[in-house]
Design an enzyme around this catalytic site. Structure first.
Site: not given
Ligand SMILES: NC(=O)c1ccc[n+]([C@@H]2O[C@H](COP(=O)([O-])OP(=O)(O)OC[C@H]3O[C@@H](n4cnc5c(N)ncnc54)[C@H](OP(=O)(O)O)[C@@H]3O)[C@@H](O)[C@H]2O)c1
Length: 302
Positions: A67, A123
């Protein structure tokens, strides 16, 4: 502490969930159940987001080498009380290897300025069996050196997890006995009602491994789904809050991400309602559709 209906759960005691709920890890340390993700959060904006999250009550930040914002996370965390915030980072995918992991951990410590890392995850399982074993060994040594407190893996399939247990047993033999192969404290996968990963969750539960749920909001791809919409209306909460609450009630560790101040706050306001058993059941979709990558299916020999 609340006693569940004695007819159905004669001996079950559940703790009422709060924003301060923590899970006890196999390492002996505790992890705050609600985490805050920073994937795709621009490095220049990450310190603000992390600071706002901590002020909103999150005590657990999830970053990764991938990231490119570990330094900004460290900067924000250092402005609060270090011991009170749990910081996770992850080894860069496609770079497994003994020396590579050693040098990445030193870089992470330098860049974050945190003194120790609460959790380091591999990861993804890409790289082959020998590299996975060497990388795990480097993590175990980092724990012994006091650089890292807990270790685990992300995106491992059941076959990779079984292999890791074999590697741990081999390392115990090679390094002088029980415990010398390290302990798996945490695993992280894409998990939400359309990708529940029951087999992996079951594997972890049997071993008291904490299961973190990434993409708990399905990256925003499922807004308006009738089952979630209905529950949101029933409980007077947002669809995002329903999905995060589902994760918490499953005993998972959700990692919602947002860069928007009001969403950062609202996503943590999930402790003033409870999904009923029937609500939870209605979210058993029977679907397996991931929205992110899926290295769990990578062959053991790659
Ligand atoms: N280990 C891995 O391979 C892996 C892969 C993916 C993710 N991750 C981790 O998991 C975390 C979460 O996953 P993610 O970021 O991919 O997806 P997520 O948390 O499922 O979704 C994030 C998305 O939802 C939006 N959002 C957030 N709160 C909201 C709300 N209350 N209403 C409407 N939209 C909302 C955000 O937009 P805005 O930011 O514009 O609010 C963003 O576009 C990551 O940040 C990372 O730390 C790990």
């Amino acid at each position: 502490m609340r006693l569940l209906n004695s007819q159905h759960h004669p001996t079950t005691l559940i703790m009422t969930l709060t924003i301060d709920t923590k899970l006890k890890l196999n390492s002996g340390y505790e992890i705050p159940q609600l985490g805050f993700g920073v994937y795709q959060t621009p490095p220049s904006d990450t310190a603000r987001c992390v600071s706002e999250a901590v002020k909103a009550g999150y005590a657990h930040i999830d970053s990764a080498a991938l990231y490119r914002n570990e330094g900004a996370c460290g900067q924000a965390i250092r402005s609060f009380s270090r011991e009170k915030i749990f910081f996770t980072t992850k080894i860069m995918p496609y770079t497994l290897g003994y020396e590579s992991v050693q040098s990445q951990i030193d870089r992470m410590l330098n860049e974050t300025g945190l003194g120790y890392l609460d959790l380091v995850l591999i990861h993804a399982p890409y790289g082959g069996s020998a590299k996975r074993k060497e990388s795990w060994k480097a993590l175990v040594e980092a724990v012994e050196a006091g650089k890292v407190r807990s270790i685990g893996v992300s995106n491992y399939g059941v076959a990779h997890l079984d292999e890791l247990e074999r590697h741990i047993a081999e390392l115990e033999e090679e390094r002088g006995g029980k415990g010398k192969g390290g302990v798996i404290s945490v695993g992280q996968w894409e998990i939400h009602p359309w990708c529940p990963r029951d087999d992996i969750v079951e594997w972890c539960k049997k071993r008291n491994i904490a299961v973190e749920a990434y993409c708990p909001l399905v990256q925003g791809n499922r807004w308006g789904e009738p089952i979630v919409k209905k529950l949101a209306e029933k409980h007077g909460k947002s669809e995002a809050q329903i999905l995060i609450r589902w994760s918490l009630q499953k005993g998972l560790v959700p990692l919602p991400k947002s860069v928007k101040s009001e969403r950062i706050v609202a996503n943590a306001q999930v402790y003033d309602f409870e999904l009923t058993e029937e609500d939870m059941k209605s979210l058993d979709t029977g679907v397996y559709e991931h929205v992110s990558w899926d290295p769990t299916t990578a062959p053991l020999k790659d």
